[in-house]
Design an enzyme around this catalytic site. Structure first.
Site, PDB file in Angstrom:
ATOM      1  N   ARG A 184       0.880  -1.180   0.000  1.00 24.21           N
ATOM      2  CA  ARG A 184       0.000   0.000   0.000  1.00 24.21           C
ATOM      3  C   ARG A 184       0.909   1.218   0.000  1.00 24.21           C
ATOM      4  NH1 ARG A 184      -5.326   1.160   3.515  1.00 24.21           N
ATOM      5  NH2 ARG A 184      -6.024  -0.241   1.870  1.00 24.21           N
TER       6      ARG A 184
ATOM      7  N   HIS B 146      -7.387   0.640  -6.660  1.00 19.55           N
ATOM      8  CA  HIS B 146      -7.510  -0.268  -5.519  1.00 19.55           C
ATOM      9  C   HIS B 146      -8.125  -1.584  -6.038  1.00 19.55           C
ATOM     10  CE1 HIS B 146      -7.604  -1.583  -1.498  1.00 19.55           C
ATOM     11  NE2 HIS B 146      -8.437  -0.723  -0.950  1.00 19.55           N
TER      12      HIS B 146
ATOM     13  N   GLN C 292      -9.818  -4.312  -3.628  1.00 24.38           N
ATOM     14  CA  GLN C 292     -11.117  -3.872  -3.120  1.00 24.38           C
ATOM     15  C   GLN C 292     -12.209  -4.187  -4.143  1.00 24.38           C
ATOM     16  OE1 GLN C 292     -12.174  -2.283  -0.146  1.00 24.38           O
ATOM     17  NE2 GLN C 292     -14.136  -2.789  -1.065  1.00 24.38           N
TER      18      GLN C 292
ATOM     19  N   ASP D 104     -17.651   6.486  -1.403  1.00 27.61           N
ATOM     20  CA  ASP D 104     -16.381   6.349  -0.677  1.00 27.61           C
ATOM     21  C   ASP D 104     -16.151   7.659   0.086  1.00 27.61           C
ATOM     22  OD1 ASP D 104     -13.892   5.550   0.212  1.00 27.61           O
ATOM     23  OD2 ASP D 104     -12.926   5.559  -1.756  1.00 27.61           O
TER      24      ASP D 104
ATOM     25  N   CYS E 146     -16.556   1.070   0.378  1.00 28.72           N
ATOM     26  CA  CYS E 146     -15.364   0.242   0.594  1.00 28.72           C
ATOM     27  C   CYS E 146     -14.856   0.295   2.038  1.00 28.72           C
ATOM     28  CB  CYS E 146     -14.266   0.657  -0.375  1.00 28.72           C
ATOM     29  SG  CYS E 146     -13.903   2.406  -0.246  1.00 28.72           S
TER      30      CYS E 146
ATOM     31  N   ARG F 147     -13.197  -9.307   0.850  1.00 25.40           N
ATOM     32  CA  ARG F 147     -11.775  -9.031   0.623  1.00 25.40           C
ATOM     33  C   ARG F 147     -10.947 -10.284   0.913  1.00 25.40           C
ATOM     34  NH1 ARG F 147      -9.894  -3.772   0.999  1.00 25.40           N
ATOM     35  NH2 ARG F 147      -7.922  -4.754   0.387  1.00 25.40           N
TER      36      ARG F 147
HETATM   37  N1   CP Z   1     -11.121  -0.608   2.061  1.00 26.06           N
HETATM   38  C1   CP Z   1      -9.872  -0.693   2.557  1.00 26.06           C
HETATM   39  O1   CP Z   1      -8.894  -0.828   1.827  1.00 26.06           O
HETATM   40  O2   CP Z   1      -9.801  -0.696   3.930  1.00 26.06           O
HETATM   41  P1   CP Z   1      -8.465  -0.404   4.757  1.00 26.06           P
HETATM   42  O3   CP Z   1      -7.989   0.968   4.431  1.00 26.06           O
HETATM   43  O4   CP Z   1      -8.888  -0.557   6.191  1.00 26.06           O
HETATM   44  O5   CP Z   1      -7.433  -1.448   4.372  1.00 26.06           O
END
Ligand code: CP
Length: 294
Positions: A102, A129, A132, A212, A252, A280
């Site tokens: 990430r 992403h 997701q 979001d 998400c 997920r």
């Molecule tokens: N939706 C998502 O990626 O959640 P986090 O930021 O908690 O990993």
């Protein structure tokens, strides 16, 4: 053999995405059958930003598949003292069988993938992403049966990483994607979608309403301006009232209740938000097995 990565959904063909969704459904139904699928294999998880779902679902996925995940936070690594992301990748790839990262900038994820010598999975960048949205596609299939032709309306910041991956998925899997957002927050990628600035107009006959957060990680400096600009795109009962009766509501997470989505809609019978979060785990297992099977 060529190393495969999941940097964006476009790294996979339509058939491969269909296969991942099918495999994830099997893994969700019968997890016991996969307890040794990645026996002895390892995943390095690299985080430059906070995470709840991505971190926990990947770590548990590796454990349930018989492998092991190592959690690495940028603030505790030499990368925070100037070691390059490419050198970091060269080292991690010599220890781990795959890397999930990430990062703030997608360009840095590409540099990591070039240097690592092992599969790299995007756990979120400024561009997209994909993990997701794979979970989201599984959730839509579970609730609506099919993806093709479903009207998916994204409300809010159309230039966000999640909206970009939804556009990628919709273009590939033939969903009918609409984005309702202010002009300055329009998507920054090409793909098959329609822009409808009025959120109630966009929501008419929708099968799926998706939103979001308005202020993502790293956007805190422009917070007040973003909230002002996005205010009219809130997912609330009057927007949901325009959609099909059985429309599903998606987010998400994490959510800011009563900002981008009202609390009543988040907890309503239309909401599949926590099923999304669960999925997920299942799609990421399918991705890990696909990339690490060799
Ligand atoms: N939706 C998502 O990626 O959640 P986090 O930021 O908690 O990993």
């Amino acid at each position: 053999m060529k190393i495969r990565h999941l940097l964006t959904l476009n790294d996979f063909s339509r058939k491969e995405i269909d296969d991942i969704l099918r495999q994830a459904a099997v893994m969700k139904k019968s997890p016991a059958g996969f307890r040794r699928a990645l026996y002895g294999r390892t995943l390095a998880m690299l985080f430059a930003k906070p995470s709840t779902r991505t971190r926990v679902s990947f770590e548990i996925a590796m454990f349930q598949l018989g492998g092991h995940a190592v959690n690495l936070n940028f603030s505790e690594m030499q990368v925070s003292r100037g070691e390059t992301i490419a050198d970091t990748g060269r080292v991690l790839g010599r220890y781990a069988d795959a890397i999930m990262a990430r990062l703030h900038r997608h360009k840095h994820l590409e540099e990591l993938a070039k240097s690592a010598g092992v599969p790299v999975i995007n756990g979120l960048t400024d561009l997209c992403h994909p993990c997701q949205v794979l979970g989201d596609m599984l959730t839509i299939k579970e609730n609506l049966g099919t993806l093709k032709g479903r009207k998916l309306v994204f409300l809010g910041d159309g230039s966000s990483n999640v909206c970009h991956s939804l556009i990628n998925a919709s273009s590939m899997l033939e969903l009918d994607m609409f984005v309702s957002c202010p002009r300055r927050y329009q998507p920054k990628i090409k793909g098959s979608f329609k822009l409808v600035s009025n959120p109630k107009e966009a929501a008419k006959s929708a099968d799926i309403l998706y939103t979001d957060v308005w202020v993502s990680m790293g956007q805190e400096r422009g917070k007040a301006m973003r909230i002002r600009a996005l205010k009219q795109y809130q997912l609330n009962s009057s927007v949901l009232g325009q959609a099909k009766k059985r429309c599903i509501v998606m987010h998400c997470l994490p959510a800011h209740r009563n900002q981008e989505i009202t609390s009543d809609i988040m907890d309503s019978n239309n909401s599949v938000i926590f099923q999304q979060a669960e999925n997920r785990l299942h799609v990421q297992k399918a991705v890990l097995v696909k990339l690490l099977k060799n």
